[in-house]
Design an enzyme around this catalytic site. Structure first.
Site, PDB file in Angstrom:
ATOM      1  N   GLU A 117       0.848  -1.199   0.000  1.00 51.82           N
ATOM      2  CA  GLU A 117       0.000   0.000   0.000  1.00 51.82           C
ATOM      3  C   GLU A 117       0.872   1.233   0.000  1.00 51.82           C
ATOM      4  OE1 GLU A 117      -2.710  -0.316   3.294  1.00 51.82           O
ATOM      5  OE2 GLU A 117      -4.207  -1.324   2.071  1.00 51.82           O
ATOM      6  N   HIS A 241      -9.932  11.006   3.178  1.00 51.24           N
ATOM      7  CA  HIS A 241      -9.830  10.219   1.948  1.00 51.24           C
ATOM      8  C   HIS A 241     -10.275  11.142   0.808  1.00 51.24           C
ATOM      9  CE1 HIS A 241     -10.556   7.155  -1.061  1.00 51.24           C
ATOM     10  NE2 HIS A 241      -9.927   6.304  -0.300  1.00 51.24           N
ATOM     11  N   ARG A 288      -2.573  10.803  -1.757  1.00 51.72           N
ATOM     12  CA  ARG A 288      -3.881  11.111  -1.175  1.00 51.72           C
ATOM     13  C   ARG A 288      -4.043  12.541  -0.651  1.00 51.72           C
ATOM     14  NH1 ARG A 288      -6.020   6.722   3.208  1.00 51.72           N
ATOM     15  NH2 ARG A 288      -6.488   5.135   1.686  1.00 51.72           N
ATOM     16  N   HIS A 349     -11.541  10.289   7.380  1.00 52.89           N
ATOM     17  CA  HIS A 349     -11.306   8.842   7.303  1.00 52.89           C
ATOM     18  C   HIS A 349     -10.716   8.255   8.583  1.00 52.89           C
ATOM     19  CE1 HIS A 349     -10.891   5.129   5.166  1.00 52.89           C
ATOM     20  NE2 HIS A 349      -9.582   5.124   5.205  1.00 52.89           N
ATOM     21  N   ARG A 384      -1.415   9.057   9.570  1.00 55.46           N
ATOM     22  CA  ARG A 384      -1.389   7.608   9.756  1.00 55.46           C
ATOM     23  C   ARG A 384      -0.889   6.896   8.497  1.00 55.46           C
ATOM     24  NH1 ARG A 384      -6.062   3.384   8.786  1.00 55.46           N
ATOM     25  NH2 ARG A 384      -6.408   4.842   7.080  1.00 55.46           N
TER      26      ARG A 384
HETATM   27  C1  FAD Z   1     -13.973   2.555   5.636  1.00 57.03           C
HETATM   28  C2  FAD Z   1     -12.783   2.304   6.514  1.00 57.03           C
HETATM   29  C3  FAD Z   1     -11.732   1.520   6.053  1.00 57.03           C
HETATM   30  C4  FAD Z   1     -10.628   1.260   6.877  1.00 57.03           C
HETATM   31  N1  FAD Z   1      -9.628   0.449   6.421  1.00 57.03           N
HETATM   32  C5  FAD Z   1      -8.593   0.124   7.256  1.00 57.03           C
HETATM   33  C6  FAD Z   1      -7.598  -0.816   6.863  1.00 57.03           C
HETATM   34  O1  FAD Z   1      -7.645  -1.379   5.776  1.00 57.03           O
HETATM   35  N2  FAD Z   1      -6.588  -1.090   7.730  1.00 57.03           N
HETATM   36  C7  FAD Z   1      -6.486  -0.501   8.976  1.00 57.03           C
HETATM   37  O2  FAD Z   1      -5.544  -0.790   9.717  1.00 57.03           O
HETATM   38  N3  FAD Z   1      -7.430   0.382   9.363  1.00 57.03           N
HETATM   39  C8  FAD Z   1      -8.476   0.693   8.553  1.00 57.03           C
HETATM   40  N4  FAD Z   1      -9.427   1.579   8.974  1.00 57.03           N
HETATM   41  C9  FAD Z   1      -9.342   2.109  10.346  1.00 57.03           C
HETATM   42  C10 FAD Z   1      -9.717   1.015  11.359  1.00 57.03           C
HETATM   43  O3  FAD Z   1     -10.831   0.316  10.866  1.00 57.03           O
HETATM   44  C11 FAD Z   1     -10.056   1.612  12.717  1.00 57.03           C
HETATM   45  O4  FAD Z   1      -9.061   2.496  13.116  1.00 57.03           O
HETATM   46  C12 FAD Z   1     -10.181   0.521  13.786  1.00 57.03           C
HETATM   47  O5  FAD Z   1     -11.075  -0.478  13.362  1.00 57.03           O
HETATM   48  C13 FAD Z   1     -10.650   1.100  15.092  1.00 57.03           C
HETATM   49  O6  FAD Z   1     -10.946   0.043  15.980  1.00 57.03           O
HETATM   50  P1  FAD Z   1     -11.410   0.357  17.454  1.00 57.03           P
HETATM   51  O7  FAD Z   1     -11.561  -0.969  18.139  1.00 57.03           O
HETATM   52  O8  FAD Z   1     -10.536   1.368  18.068  1.00 57.03           O
HETATM   53  O9  FAD Z   1     -12.847   1.037  17.286  1.00 57.03           O
HETATM   54  P2  FAD Z   1     -14.148   0.559  16.487  1.00 57.03           P
HETATM   55  O10 FAD Z   1     -13.941  -0.669  15.710  1.00 57.03           O
HETATM   56  O11 FAD Z   1     -14.665   1.756  15.781  1.00 57.03           O
HETATM   57  O12 FAD Z   1     -15.143   0.169  17.671  1.00 57.03           O
HETATM   58  C14 FAD Z   1     -15.670   1.157  18.533  1.00 57.03           C
HETATM   59  C15 FAD Z   1     -16.571   0.467  19.527  1.00 57.03           C
HETATM   60  O13 FAD Z   1     -16.901   1.374  20.567  1.00 57.03           O
HETATM   61  C16 FAD Z   1     -18.294   1.340  20.815  1.00 57.03           C
HETATM   62  N5  FAD Z   1     -18.683   2.632  21.383  1.00 57.03           N
HETATM   63  C17 FAD Z   1     -18.477   3.878  20.896  1.00 57.03           C
HETATM   64  N6  FAD Z   1     -19.016   4.798  21.711  1.00 57.03           N
HETATM   65  C18 FAD Z   1     -19.580   4.109  22.743  1.00 57.03           C
HETATM   66  C19 FAD Z   1     -20.319   4.482  23.884  1.00 57.03           C
HETATM   67  N7  FAD Z   1     -20.606   5.769  24.168  1.00 57.03           N
HETATM   68  N8  FAD Z   1     -20.774   3.512  24.700  1.00 57.03           N
HETATM   69  C20 FAD Z   1     -20.530   2.198  24.438  1.00 57.03           C
HETATM   70  N9  FAD Z   1     -19.829   1.783  23.374  1.00 57.03           N
HETATM   71  C21 FAD Z   1     -19.365   2.735  22.541  1.00 57.03           C
HETATM   72  C22 FAD Z   1     -18.901   1.050  19.458  1.00 57.03           C
HETATM   73  O14 FAD Z   1     -20.196   0.559  19.623  1.00 57.03           O
HETATM   74  C23 FAD Z   1     -17.916   0.010  18.939  1.00 57.03           C
HETATM   75  O15 FAD Z   1     -18.228  -1.249  19.474  1.00 57.03           O
HETATM   76  C24 FAD Z   1     -10.553   1.846   8.166  1.00 57.03           C
HETATM   77  C25 FAD Z   1     -11.595   2.626   8.627  1.00 57.03           C
HETATM   78  C26 FAD Z   1     -12.707   2.857   7.817  1.00 57.03           C
HETATM   79  C27 FAD Z   1     -13.813   3.695   8.368  1.00 57.03           C
END
Ligand code: FAD
Length: 531
Positions: A117, A241, A288, A349, A384
């Site tokens: 990438e 993005h 980007r 993003h 990032r």
């Molecule tokens: C379209 C897209 C494509 C991506 N592609 C990539 C990729 O290819 N590779 C990569 O490394 N990263 C990628 N990313 C980034 C990556 O997906 C995220 O940074 C990562 O998944 C974040 O994980 P997390 O566990 O921190 O939060 P999340 O997976 O966002 O989970 C957040 C959790 O917190 C909970 N929550 C939030 N607020 C509250 C509240 N007040 N009370 C209770 N629960 C709450 C939600 O319900 C959820 O369960 C992408 C992001 C997007 C949007």
């Protein structure tokens, strides 16, 4: 299922990659509750397409992954954090494979298939087709659901952290003992107590009108931690993005960069003028950030809502063959990309900033940890590097669990905690206020605090935030909480932190670009806000 006033060893807010990784690492010894504010799979994790970065290719080195990360981060990364994450990556991938994540295998059948990438100088992205996040989320969820020590609690919206202020006997030491959360189904606030609490609530993308992030990315964890007394850092670094479909109903449909790679051109809608060559000699194939900035520049200069991405000059069969999913999706929205241009805007993003943590995932407050996109660990710096973010969730999810395990005896059990007080509030009679303010925040953040900034625009945003803070504070004080009100309050708080951070940075670096300070200063320094 947990119920009102329940106590667990560890409370985790968030059921994405970060929260579930922490839960699975704690579960052999501790009783853990994992809260999600909607469905368990609704975070950003399930949406990740590309994959996860790790040094796995012969000839690739940790030093190279570290250097690529530091270059992307414009020198603001914390090298110790970057090394820590990069060195733990191969083991994190191996554990995911053990959990059953079906990573694509190389054609020779020898190892995992690795893609390359932008910004990575080697092939180092493991993936499951183009839906890696979904496969990871499902594997983690399945393992968590099967573990007797893990209680998964969907539809539970955390409102605020329980701190020593909420004890029946006041103590000001700032210890965090769990959280108050609104049960969506019952409309009641419940108290979840624990010796340790982990914030894994994801990012704050929805503070912008256009964002690829899921509906729930409203910065709840960042706002909760800030209100409880944690430092928050580098909030000005929001990754955009370049090409998201412009559609007021469908606000987060990405048009892959491959459309530009295959010959798609960016045009001004009225005139059909192709503008990218004026910004960069690589035109549409520039990185980007450059493309996003150029689009933003033209949108602001001409007062447009969007620009056009046009690939209709190519053979329709080629277009359909290369982009079958996008073609179908757009056709459903009345756009035939083989015959007409696609309206696009850049979209938020990724949230690089967040709650300040150390290498154990510890925040400033005793008993409180933060992992994943909610945190600022020092990994990403000012921008990032692709596919480093899921990796951060796995490495820090484990690190926080390890620290809790090793220091359990130093985490005292929670004192008696006061229940949520609703004696002085009534049901809202003006839900329209929430909708109006929600839209207003997202619009002015988009227009004034987007990709290209100026001090004047940031000050305009700050002025509006001040007015709204009073209005929403008043509303919050008088009416019973609803999920939308909780999110609105957090959205506003996060917006305030972004604007304040952006105003503090008197230079352009990485994702923060301001016309008033276009140069990069010699010394890279984090923006750290203290409550
Ligand atoms: C379209 C897209 C494509 C991506 N592609 C990539 C990729 O290819 N590779 C990569 O490394 N990263 C990628 N990313 C980034 C990556 O997906 C995220 O940074 C990562 O998944 C974040 O994980 P997390 O566990 O921190 O939060 P999340 O997976 O966002 O989970 C957040 C959790 O917190 C909970 N929550 C939030 N607020 C509250 C509240 N007040 N009370 C209770 N629960 C709450 C939600 O319900 C959820 O369960 C992408 C992001 C997007 C949007």
């Amino acid at each position: 299922m947990t119920r009102a006033g329940t106590e667990h060893d560890v409370l985790i807010l968030g059921s994405g990659a970060a929260g579930l990784t922490a839960a699975l690492n704690l579960a052999p010894r501790f009783k853990v509750a994992v809260l999600a504010k909607g469905g368990l799979s609704e975070g950003a994790t399930g949406w990740a397409q590309g994959g996860i970065a790790a040094v796995l290719e012969p000839g690739d080195t940790f030093e190279s992954h570290v250097e690529d990360t530091m270059i992307a981060g414009a020198g603001l990364n914390n090298r110790a954090t970057v090394e820590f994450v990069v060195e733990h990556a191969p083991a994190a991938i191996a554990r995911l494979a053990e959990l059953g994540v079906p990573f694509n295998i190389d054609t020779d059948g020898e190892g995992w298939h690795l893609t390359r990438e932008g910004g990575h100088s080697h092939r180092r992205i493991v993936h499951v087709d183009d839906a890696t996040g979904w496969a990871v989320q499902q594997a983690l969820e399945k393992a968590a659901a099967a573990h007797p020590n893990i209680t998964l609690v969907p539809d539970m919206v955390a409102i605020d952290l329980v701190t020593s202020r909420h004890g029946e006997r006041y103590s000001g030491d700032g210890h965090v003992w769990g959280a108050y959360a609104l049960n969506r189904k019952k409309g009641k606030v419940e108290t979840f107590c624990a010796r340790a609490t982990i914030l894994a609530t994801g990012g704050a993308g929805r503070v912008y009108l256009f964002s690829t992030a899921p509906r729930g990315a409203t910065g709840d964890g960042i706002a909760m931690a800030w209100r409880a007394g944690c430092r928050v850092s580098n909030m000005e670094f929001m990754q955009f993005h370049p090409t998201c479909l412009y559609n007021l109903e469908v606000k987060n449909f990405l048009i892959t960069e491959a459309v530009r790679g295959e010959g798609g051109r960016l045009l001004i809608p009225e005139t059909g003028h192709r503008f990218m060559p004026e910004f960069d000699e690589r035109a549409e194939l520039a990185p980007r950030d450059v493309v996003a900035r150029a689009i933003d520049h033209e949108i602001k200069r001409l007062g447009l809502d969007f620009v056009h991405l046009d690939i209709s000059h190519l053979d329709p069969d080629f277009v359909k063959g290369h982009f079958p999913n996008i073609y179908e999706k757009l056709l459903g929205l009345g756009i035939d990309m083989t015959r007409e241009p696609i309206p696009v805007v850049p979209a938020q993003h990724y949230t690089c900033g967040g709650v300040v943590i150390d290498l154990d995932g510890r925040t400033d407050l005793p008993g409180l940890y933060a992992v994943g996109e909610v945190s600022q660990s020092g990994l990403h710096g000012a921008n990032r590097l692709a596919s480093n973010s899921l990796l951060e969730c796995f490495v820090f999810g484990e690190a926080a669990a390890r620290h809790i395990d090793a220091h359990w005896d130093m985490l005292p059990p929670p004192p008696p905690i006061r229940g949520w007080d609703e004696s002085r509030v009534t049901d809202s009679d003006e839900e329209v206020v929430i909708k109006q303010n929600w839209t207003e925040i997202r619009r002015f953040m988009w227009n004034y605090v987007g990709i290209v900034r100026t001090t004047k625009r940031l000050e305009r945003a700050q002025h509006r935030i001040r007015l709204l803070t009073e209005e929403i504070g008043d509303y919050y004080g008088h009416f019973r909480v609803t999920p939308d009100l909780v999110e609105l309050r957090n959205l506003l708080q996060t917006a305030e932190l972004i604007v304040r951070s952006a105003l503090r940075r008197k230079e352009s670096r990485g994702l923060h670009y301001t016309l008033d300070y276009p140069r990069t200063l010699a010394r890279a320094q984090d923006t750290v806000l203290a409550p």
